[in-house]
Design a protein around this motif. Structure first.
Motif, PDB file in Angstrom:
ATOM      1  N   LEU A 144       0.796  -1.228   0.000  1.00 19.30           N
ATOM      2  CA  LEU A 144       0.000   0.000   0.000  1.00 19.30           C
ATOM      3  C   LEU A 144       0.835   1.288   0.000  1.00 19.30           C
ATOM      4  O   LEU A 144       0.552   2.212  -0.771  1.00 19.30           O
ATOM      5  CB  LEU A 144      -0.974  -0.044   1.203  1.00 19.30           C
ATOM      6  CG  LEU A 144      -1.811   1.207   1.453  1.00 19.30           C
ATOM      7  CD1 LEU A 144      -2.790   1.443   0.299  1.00 19.30           C
ATOM      8  CD2 LEU A 144      -2.576   1.085   2.778  1.00 19.30           C
ATOM      9  N   PRO A 145       1.896   1.389   0.844  1.00 19.51           N
ATOM     10  CA  PRO A 145       2.656   2.640   0.873  1.00 19.51           C
ATOM     11  C   PRO A 145       3.250   3.029  -0.484  1.00 19.51           C
ATOM     12  O   PRO A 145       3.438   4.219  -0.756  1.00 19.51           O
ATOM     13  CB  PRO A 145       3.779   2.357   1.886  1.00 19.51           C
ATOM     14  CG  PRO A 145       3.248   1.259   2.740  1.00 19.51           C
ATOM     15  CD  PRO A 145       2.380   0.429   1.855  1.00 19.51           C
ATOM     16  N   GLU A 148       0.445   4.785  -2.127  1.00 19.13           N
ATOM     17  CA  GLU A 148       0.192   6.051  -1.402  1.00 19.13           C
ATOM     18  C   GLU A 148       1.222   7.103  -1.784  1.00 19.13           C
ATOM     19  O   GLU A 148       0.900   8.271  -1.984  1.00 19.13           O
ATOM     20  CB  GLU A 148       0.247   5.807   0.121  1.00 19.13           C
ATOM     21  CG  GLU A 148      -0.997   5.109   0.650  1.00 19.13           C
ATOM     22  CD  GLU A 148      -0.884   4.770   2.134  1.00 19.13           C
ATOM     23  OE1 GLU A 148      -1.918   4.768   2.815  1.00 19.13           O
ATOM     24  OE2 GLU A 148       0.232   4.481   2.617  1.00 19.13           O
ATOM     25  N   GLU A 149       2.468   6.665  -1.906  1.00 16.91           N
ATOM     26  CA  GLU A 149       3.560   7.576  -2.228  1.00 16.91           C
ATOM     27  C   GLU A 149       3.348   8.218  -3.620  1.00 16.91           C
ATOM     28  O   GLU A 149       3.508   9.420  -3.796  1.00 16.91           O
ATOM     29  CB  GLU A 149       4.873   6.776  -2.181  1.00 16.91           C
ATOM     30  CG  GLU A 149       6.127   7.467  -2.664  1.00 16.91           C
ATOM     31  CD  GLU A 149       6.583   8.583  -1.726  1.00 16.91           C
ATOM     32  OE1 GLU A 149       6.066   8.659  -0.607  1.00 16.91           O
ATOM     33  OE2 GLU A 149       7.436   9.400  -2.159  1.00 16.91           O
ATOM     34  N   SER A 151       0.500   8.518  -5.136  1.00 15.76           N
ATOM     35  CA  SER A 151      -0.686   9.372  -5.031  1.00 15.76           C
ATOM     36  C   SER A 151      -0.313  10.729  -4.415  1.00 15.76           C
ATOM     37  O   SER A 151      -0.766  11.775  -4.875  1.00 15.76           O
ATOM     38  CB  SER A 151      -1.727   8.646  -4.170  1.00 15.76           C
ATOM     39  OG  SER A 151      -2.765   9.504  -3.830  1.00 15.76           O
ATOM     40  N   ARG A 152       0.549  10.686  -3.391  1.00 23.33           N
ATOM     41  CA  ARG A 152       1.007  11.947  -2.763  1.00 23.33           C
ATOM     42  C   ARG A 152       1.737  12.810  -3.777  1.00 23.33           C
ATOM     43  O   ARG A 152       1.475  13.985  -3.921  1.00 23.33           O
ATOM     44  CB  ARG A 152       1.944  11.630  -1.585  1.00 23.33           C
ATOM     45  CG  ARG A 152       1.325  11.971  -0.235  1.00 23.33           C
ATOM     46  CD  ARG A 152       2.329  11.942   0.900  1.00 23.33           C
ATOM     47  NE  ARG A 152       3.229  10.804   0.888  1.00 23.33           N
ATOM     48  CZ  ARG A 152       2.953   9.609   1.423  1.00 23.33           C
ATOM     49  NH1 ARG A 152       1.802   9.396   2.013  1.00 23.33           N
ATOM     50  NH2 ARG A 152       3.836   8.638   1.380  1.00 23.33           N
ATOM     51  N   GLY A 156      -2.895  13.507  -5.241  1.00 26.13           N
ATOM     52  CA  GLY A 156      -4.230  12.911  -5.250  1.00 26.13           C
ATOM     53  C   GLY A 156      -4.734  12.565  -6.643  1.00 26.13           C
ATOM     54  O   GLY A 156      -5.847  12.040  -6.784  1.00 26.13           O
ATOM     55  N   ALA A 185      -5.672   0.156  -1.481  1.00 23.63           N
ATOM     56  CA  ALA A 185      -5.579   1.586  -1.797  1.00 23.63           C
ATOM     57  C   ALA A 185      -6.964   2.116  -2.192  1.00 23.63           C
ATOM     58  O   ALA A 185      -7.399   3.163  -1.718  1.00 23.63           O
ATOM     59  CB  ALA A 185      -4.581   1.802  -2.938  1.00 23.63           C
ATOM     60  N   ARG A 188      -9.203   2.640   0.681  1.00 15.99           N
ATOM     61  CA  ARG A 188      -8.848   3.809   1.511  1.00 15.99           C
ATOM     62  C   ARG A 188      -9.089   5.131   0.796  1.00 15.99           C
ATOM     63  O   ARG A 188      -8.595   6.167   1.219  1.00 15.99           O
ATOM     64  CB  ARG A 188      -7.393   3.726   1.920  1.00 15.99           C
ATOM     65  CG  ARG A 188      -7.181   2.482   2.704  1.00 15.99           C
ATOM     66  CD  ARG A 188      -6.061   2.572   3.638  1.00 15.99           C
ATOM     67  NE  ARG A 188      -6.112   1.321   4.389  1.00 15.99           N
ATOM     68  CZ  ARG A 188      -5.305   0.990   5.320  1.00 15.99           C
ATOM     69  NH1 ARG A 188      -4.357   1.810   5.667  1.00 15.99           N
ATOM     70  NH2 ARG A 188      -5.419  -0.160   5.940  1.00 15.99           N
ATOM     71  N   ILE A 190      -7.940   6.086  -2.178  1.00 19.03           N
ATOM     72  CA  ILE A 190      -6.920   6.555  -3.128  1.00 19.03           C
ATOM     73  C   ILE A 190      -7.460   6.343  -4.551  1.00 19.03           C
ATOM     74  O   ILE A 190      -8.103   5.330  -4.844  1.00 19.03           O
ATOM     75  CB  ILE A 190      -5.585   5.803  -2.916  1.00 19.03           C
ATOM     76  CG1 ILE A 190      -5.055   6.134  -1.513  1.00 19.03           C
ATOM     77  CG2 ILE A 190      -4.557   6.185  -3.971  1.00 19.03           C
ATOM     78  CD1 ILE A 190      -3.842   5.355  -1.138  1.00 19.03           C
TER      79      ILE A 190
END
Ligand code: MRU
Length: 352
Positions: A144-145, A148-149, A151-152, A156, A185, A188, A190
């Motif tokens: 997941l991270p 997320e990374e 997406s950051r 977004g 993801a 959550r 994303i």
């Protein structure tokens, strides 16, 4: 995972019918959802070799139950142990590439050796399935991270993930391997979108991956197997995540044929390429790609689609089911125990 409102696993056992297991007939998807009940070791072997069930972790789980069913069938025989060992060998011979199959059968024959008892063997197979599901969930947590990374970094914006074949919950007991971080993801919030390779010749991408992602509400687009390079060149792929059927101790990864070409295109375009799998998929006895046995399948899978000829009759066909992506093309490996580099030292550290 959910189909409509109902939670499913890809394999389940009904205590009221202890001499059977239930699986989803994947050959029928996405056109019809049919449950198959397997009652004997021969039915298990047939389901695996005809690919009614497929995907490395799932064939391991089904194979484990095959040993239990064999034990139940053989219980009146004079040498139950020898007969079940013979069946275990048959189960192991159904498909050569995915190491989880042999691993699961060996686990169950160990149980048989120490506790030749139907209830204990059933509980062991159930435990193996539960562990498999938990390993997939952990792959999701660990992968997941990475999403997320991205997406950051994209503030977004949509994270575009490319995958090959089907390494989702249908191929595992639950959650999936390559798709586990994607589902997590999405759940959550994303913004993810998946490019789904159709995966000729058996179309696990168009038939299975597209079906399970859309059932879960994950945005996805079906592409031909050869389109990935173009998408990568044009900035339309942020990350590639694929599954694995057998990995060497050096981090080379065997997966559905065509995976290697995706890894080459990803490297040429500076796109991270990950393989996601439980640590049980490492075959620590080998450390070179050429030591992996690559399954060769029937030519009719290539000559025909759903029984309809798309090539001259009897044209010679080469149909390798898998290829090996060398470790040097793999950014990292996502496992249930964490993420590691695709090299022997990192793998040994992870496993210790
Ligand atoms: O021939 P299959 O459909 O069993 O091949 C499956 C794959 O290659 C998957 O990507 C795989 O098992 C990876 S892990 C779920």
């Amino acid at each position: 995972m959910k189909i409509g409102e109902k939670d499913y696993r890809s394999i389940w056992h009904d205590e009221r019918d202890p001499g059977s297991i239930h699986v989803i007939d994947q050959r029928k998807l996405p056109f019809s959802f049919e449950v198959m009940t397997l009652r004997s070791c021969d039915e298990v072997c047939d389901a695996i070799s005809t690919m009614a069930v497929r995907g490395a972790p799932l064939i391991g789980a089904v194979a484990a139950w095959g040993v239990v069913l064999s034990f139940l069938e053989r219980s009146g025989e004079s040498d139950v142990h020898a007969s079940v060992m013979n069946d275990a060998f048959k189960i192991k011979s159904t498909r050569p590439t995915a190491v989880n199959l042999a691993w699961a059968v060996d686990f169950m024959t160990e149980v048989l050796k120490n506790y030749p008892d139907a209830d204990i063997m059933r509980r062991a197979a159930e435990g193996l399935c539960d562990d498999e599901a938990e390993r997939s969930r952990r792959i999701g947590v660990n992968g997941l991270p990475l999403i997320e990374e991205i997406s950051r970094k994209k503030e977004g914006g949509v994270v575009n993930i490319l995958t090959h074949c089907n390494a989702g919950w249908l191929a595992c007991v639950d959650y999936g391997t390559a798709l586990a971080p994607v589902y997590m993801a999405h759940d959550r919030g994303i913004n993810v979108h998946v490019w789904v390779d159709e995966t000729r010749p058996r179309n696990q991408g168009s038939r299975l991956t597209a079906w399970e992602l859309s059932n879960h509400g994950v945005p996805c687009t079906l592409i031909t197997d050869n389109a990935g390079g173009h998408l990568m060149q044009n900035g339309m792929v942020d990350i590639v995540i694929v599954g694995c059927d057998r990995a060497t101790a050096s981090g080379d990864v065997a997966n559905k044929t065509g995976t290697y070409l995706k890894a080459l295109a990803a490297r040429d375009n500076g796109i991270p390429f990950y393989s996601a799998f439980p640590v049980s998929t490492f075959d620590m006895a080998i450390d070179r790609p050429d030591q992996i046995i690559i399954e060769e399948r029937d030519g009719d899978e290539v000559r025909k689609i759903d029984g309809i000829n798309i090539a001259p009759d009897n044209i010679p066909v080469s149909n390798y089911g898998f290829d090996v992506t060398p470790a040097r093309l793999i950014t990292a490996i996502i496992t249930d125990r964490g993420i590691c580099r695709a090299d022997k030292e990192s793998i040994l550290t992870l496993l210790s």
